[in-house]
Design a protein around this motif. Structure first.
Motif, PDB file in Angstrom:
ATOM      1  N   PRO A   1      17.093 -11.122  -3.144  1.00 47.60           N
ATOM      2  CA  PRO A   1      15.894 -11.101  -4.720  1.00 47.60           C
ATOM      3  C   PRO A   1      14.810 -11.198  -3.187  1.00 47.60           C
ATOM      4  CG  PRO A   1      16.731 -13.689  -3.595  1.00 47.60           C
ATOM      5  CD  PRO A   1      17.767 -12.649  -3.615  1.00 47.60           C
ATOM      6  N   THR A   2      14.160  -9.890  -3.366  1.00 52.16           N
ATOM      7  CA  THR A   2      13.485  -8.678  -2.454  1.00 52.16           C
ATOM      8  C   THR A   2      12.015  -8.691  -2.881  1.00 52.16           C
ATOM      9  OG1 THR A   2      15.475  -7.493  -2.402  1.00 52.16           O
ATOM     10  CG2 THR A   2      13.212  -7.222  -0.835  1.00 52.16           C
ATOM     11  N   LEU A   3      11.579  -9.196  -1.717  1.00 55.33           N
ATOM     12  CA  LEU A   3       9.550  -9.253  -1.821  1.00 55.33           C
ATOM     13  C   LEU A   3       9.100  -8.001  -0.321  1.00 55.33           C
ATOM     14  CD1 LEU A   3       6.633  -9.714  -2.295  1.00 55.33           C
ATOM     15  CD2 LEU A   3       6.950 -11.368  -0.379  1.00 55.33           C
ATOM     16  N   ILE A   4       8.867  -6.891  -1.336  1.00 53.57           N
ATOM     17  CA  ILE A   4       7.823  -6.016  -0.464  1.00 53.57           C
ATOM     18  C   ILE A   4       6.379  -5.602  -0.886  1.00 53.57           C
ATOM     19  CG2 ILE A   4       8.136  -3.186  -0.850  1.00 53.57           C
ATOM     20  CD1 ILE A   4      10.309  -3.420  -2.915  1.00 53.57           C
ATOM     21  N   ILE A   5       5.935  -5.664   0.620  1.00 47.21           N
ATOM     22  CA  ILE A   5       4.900  -5.496   0.888  1.00 47.21           C
ATOM     23  C   ILE A   5       4.267  -4.230   1.851  1.00 47.21           C
ATOM     24  CG2 ILE A   5       2.960  -6.335   2.269  1.00 47.21           C
ATOM     25  CD1 ILE A   5       4.254  -9.474   2.475  1.00 47.21           C
ATOM     26  N   HIS A   6       3.320  -3.563   0.343  1.00 46.19           N
ATOM     27  CA  HIS A   6       3.095  -1.948   1.438  1.00 46.19           C
ATOM     28  C   HIS A   6       1.533  -1.872   0.903  1.00 46.19           C
ATOM     29  CE1 HIS A   6       4.832   1.278   3.503  1.00 46.19           C
ATOM     30  NE2 HIS A   6       4.064   2.001   2.755  1.00 46.19           N
ATOM     31  N   SER A   7       1.307  -0.046   0.977  1.00 47.49           N
ATOM     32  CA  SER A   7       0.253  -0.372   0.816  1.00 47.49           C
ATOM     33  C   SER A   7      -0.035   1.407   0.511  1.00 47.49           C
ATOM     34  CB  SER A   7      -1.158  -0.604   1.977  1.00 47.49           C
ATOM     35  OG  SER A   7      -2.149   0.404   1.974  1.00 47.49           O
ATOM     36  N   GLU A   8      -0.391   1.793  -0.241  1.00 47.10           N
ATOM     37  CA  GLU A   8      -0.778   3.293  -0.286  1.00 47.10           C
ATOM     38  C   GLU A   8      -1.153   4.248   0.769  1.00 47.10           C
ATOM     39  OE1 GLU A   8      -0.128   5.171  -2.633  1.00 47.10           O
ATOM     40  OE2 GLU A   8       0.218   3.609  -4.759  1.00 47.10           O
ATOM     41  N   ALA A   9      -2.099   3.182   2.289  1.00 43.45           N
ATOM     42  CA  ALA A   9      -2.894   3.724   3.332  1.00 43.45           C
ATOM     43  C   ALA A   9      -1.356   3.776   4.178  1.00 43.45           C
ATOM     44  CB  ALA A   9      -3.456   3.353   3.621  1.00 43.45           C
ATOM     45  N   ALA A  10      -0.484   2.961   4.058  1.00 46.52           N
ATOM     46  CA  ALA A  10       1.021   3.217   5.083  1.00 46.52           C
ATOM     47  C   ALA A  10       2.140   4.196   5.003  1.00 46.52           C
ATOM     48  CB  ALA A  10       1.658   1.376   5.170  1.00 46.52           C
ATOM     49  N   ALA A  11       3.193   4.090   5.184  1.00 46.01           N
ATOM     50  CA  ALA A  11       4.036   5.258   5.079  1.00 46.01           C
ATOM     51  C   ALA A  11       4.863   5.443   4.288  1.00 46.01           C
ATOM     52  CB  ALA A  11       5.219   4.752   6.539  1.00 46.01           C
ATOM     53  N   ALA A  12       4.579   6.329   3.707  1.00 44.82           N
ATOM     54  CA  ALA A  12       5.865   6.959   2.984  1.00 44.82           C
ATOM     55  C   ALA A  12       5.539   5.984   1.470  1.00 44.82           C
ATOM     56  CB  ALA A  12       7.300   7.517   3.281  1.00 44.82           C
ATOM     57  N   PRO A  13       4.773   5.432   0.737  1.00 45.54           N
ATOM     58  CA  PRO A  13       4.746   4.578  -0.475  1.00 45.54           C
ATOM     59  C   PRO A  13       5.502   5.375  -2.103  1.00 45.54           C
ATOM     60  CG  PRO A  13       2.600   5.775   0.093  1.00 45.54           C
ATOM     61  CD  PRO A  13       3.028   6.047   1.224  1.00 45.54           C
ATOM     62  N   LYS A  14       5.696   6.365  -1.599  1.00 49.32           N
ATOM     63  CA  LYS A  14       6.285   7.243  -2.818  1.00 49.32           C
ATOM     64  C   LYS A  14       8.156   6.764  -2.248  1.00 49.32           C
ATOM     65  CE  LYS A  14       8.927  11.480  -3.965  1.00 49.32           C
ATOM     66  NZ  LYS A  14       8.111  13.340  -3.385  1.00 49.32           N
ATOM     67  N   GLY A  15       8.590   6.624  -0.834  1.00 54.22           N
ATOM     68  CA  GLY A  15       9.643   6.750  -0.712  1.00 54.22           C
ATOM     69  C   GLY A  15      10.136   4.476  -1.584  1.00 54.22           C
ATOM     70  N   VAL A  16       8.942   3.889  -0.865  1.00 45.65           N
ATOM     71  CA  VAL A  16       8.932   2.024  -1.557  1.00 45.65           C
ATOM     72  C   VAL A  16       8.758   2.768  -3.153  1.00 45.65           C
ATOM     73  CG1 VAL A  16       7.022   0.323  -1.445  1.00 45.65           C
ATOM     74  CG2 VAL A  16       7.388   2.140   1.129  1.00 45.65           C
ATOM     75  N   LYS A  17       7.861   2.897  -3.870  1.00 43.70           N
ATOM     76  CA  LYS A  17       8.226   2.676  -5.042  1.00 43.70           C
ATOM     77  C   LYS A  17       9.423   3.727  -5.568  1.00 43.70           C
ATOM     78  CE  LYS A  17       3.414   4.052  -5.230  1.00 43.70           C
ATOM     79  NZ  LYS A  17       1.948   5.079  -5.845  1.00 43.70           N
ATOM     80  N   GLU A  18      10.176   4.296  -5.372  1.00 45.12           N
ATOM     81  CA  GLU A  18      11.310   4.582  -5.498  1.00 45.12           C
ATOM     82  C   GLU A  18      12.538   3.435  -5.864  1.00 45.12           C
ATOM     83  OE1 GLU A  18      14.573   6.298  -7.458  1.00 45.12           O
ATOM     84  OE2 GLU A  18      12.525   6.781  -8.015  1.00 45.12           O
ATOM     85  N   PHE A  19      12.384   2.991  -3.896  1.00 42.93           N
ATOM     86  CA  PHE A  19      13.285   2.071  -3.548  1.00 42.93           C
ATOM     87  C   PHE A  19      13.333   0.658  -4.416  1.00 42.93           C
ATOM     88  CE2 PHE A  19      14.347  -1.466  -1.645  1.00 42.93           C
ATOM     89  CZ  PHE A  19      14.887  -1.726  -0.689  1.00 42.93           C
TER      90      PHE A  19
END
Length: 307
Positions: free
Chosen positions: A246-264
């Motif tokens: 079970p995984t929690l992902i915390i990110h921001s559109e202003a941070a590094a490579a949001p495209k990769g996070v969304k695909e992950f």
């Protein structure tokens, strides 16, 4: 998260214990953070924390680990082989090699399972920035890990790598540079971060070049050019395929490579929960009070709800 003076006072509520463990016969050194007010008859949930590329345990991983200990976890921040204190006896230094670091994380997981203060059935992983993919690879399918969180994850695949590094030709050139360095008789190092050296890996990049932030005396501030081949061929996004925690992902559109996070996250489906912060830069996740406080609140809740 408290500001510096308050944080210094809070450190008095913790026990920080230097620890050592091995990976493939080589010694790794770390800091184990424990809450002083713990019951010595009970086992604690625990977290292994890893930070951004080229970083050491006195930077963001140690910050998050100490804050998690204040929240009741036994938390480990450590120096990968060839970095920080772990570089002391290592012939291979400053090598940003994902597979080598993945093995180090697995060794850290095994170490935590042997700690007398730790509940072996409640071990978690927290990967920050560049180590998020390493943490995902090390914990996916690992029966000793029971929950995962990624903060400001820098997750690349071949498409994103080409975008970040200026196109396929530039990537090919860096790969060649890395291969040449790997067979060079003498290790070839460059400065990791600088405000004046344009050949640095991270030229003019904030946090790493600021003495009030990441440019601390313990920081190696070096990068082994032999890193490039393994680094540029590592598919952090693809680690989602084997990630069953079970995984929690915390990110921001202003941070590094949001495209990769969304695909992950897309590949993980309902196994992952994604929390997006507004207007938070990549470096804000390293040491800025407001986003870290919010991230720690969410990470703590996630771990408690999934263990």
């Amino acid at each position: 998260m408290p500001e510096r003076k308050d944080r210094a006072r809070n450190i008095e509520k913790l026990e920080m214990r230097p620890v050592e463990f091995e990976c493939h016969g080589e010694l790794l050194r770390g800091d184990l953070y424990l809450p002083k007010n713990r019951s010595h008859n009970s086992k604690l949930p625990s977290v292994i924390v890893t930070g951004a590329w080229t970083s050491i345990k006195e930077q963001m991983s140690g910050l998050y680990a100490s804050e998690l200990a204040l929240r009741g976890f036994a938390s480990l921040a450590f120096d990968f082989r060839g970095w920080g204190l772990s570089a002391r006896d290592d012939k291979v230094k400053y090598l940003e090699n994902p597979n080598r670091k993945i093995d180090d994380i697995r060794a850290a997981i095994d170490f935590m399972g042997r700690c007398e203060e730790v509940d072996p059935d409640k071990i978690c992983g927290l990967g920050i920035c560049g180590s998020a993919g390493y943490m995902s690879a090390a914990t996916g399918g690992n029966r000793h890990i029971h929950s995962l969180a990624l903060v400001g994850p820098q997750l690349y695949n071949s498409e994103i790598i080409a975008e970040v590094y200026g196109g396929a030709d530039e990537v090919i050139a860096l790969l060649k540079l890395g291969r040449d360095a790997s067979i060079h008789e003498v290790p070839r190092y460059i400065v990791a971060a600088s405000k004046v050296d344009e050949t640095a890996l991270m030229y003019g990049v904030e946090y790493y070049t600021d003495e009030d932030r990441g440019l601390i005396p313990e920081f190696d501030n070096k990068f082994n050019l032999a890193s490039w081949e393994e680094l540029l061929t590592f598919d952090g996004v693809g680690t989602a395929e084997k990630q069953n925690q079970p995984t929690l992902i915390i990110h921001s559109e202003a941070a590094a490579a949001p495209k990769g996070v969304k695909e992950f996250a897309r590949r993980m489906g309902d196994r992952a929960t994604t929390l997006w912060f507004e207007d938070v830069s990549q470096f804000d996740f390293y040491d800025k009070s407001a986003p870290i406080d919010r991230a720690l609140e969410a990470v703590t809740e996630h771990f408690h709800s999934t263990l």
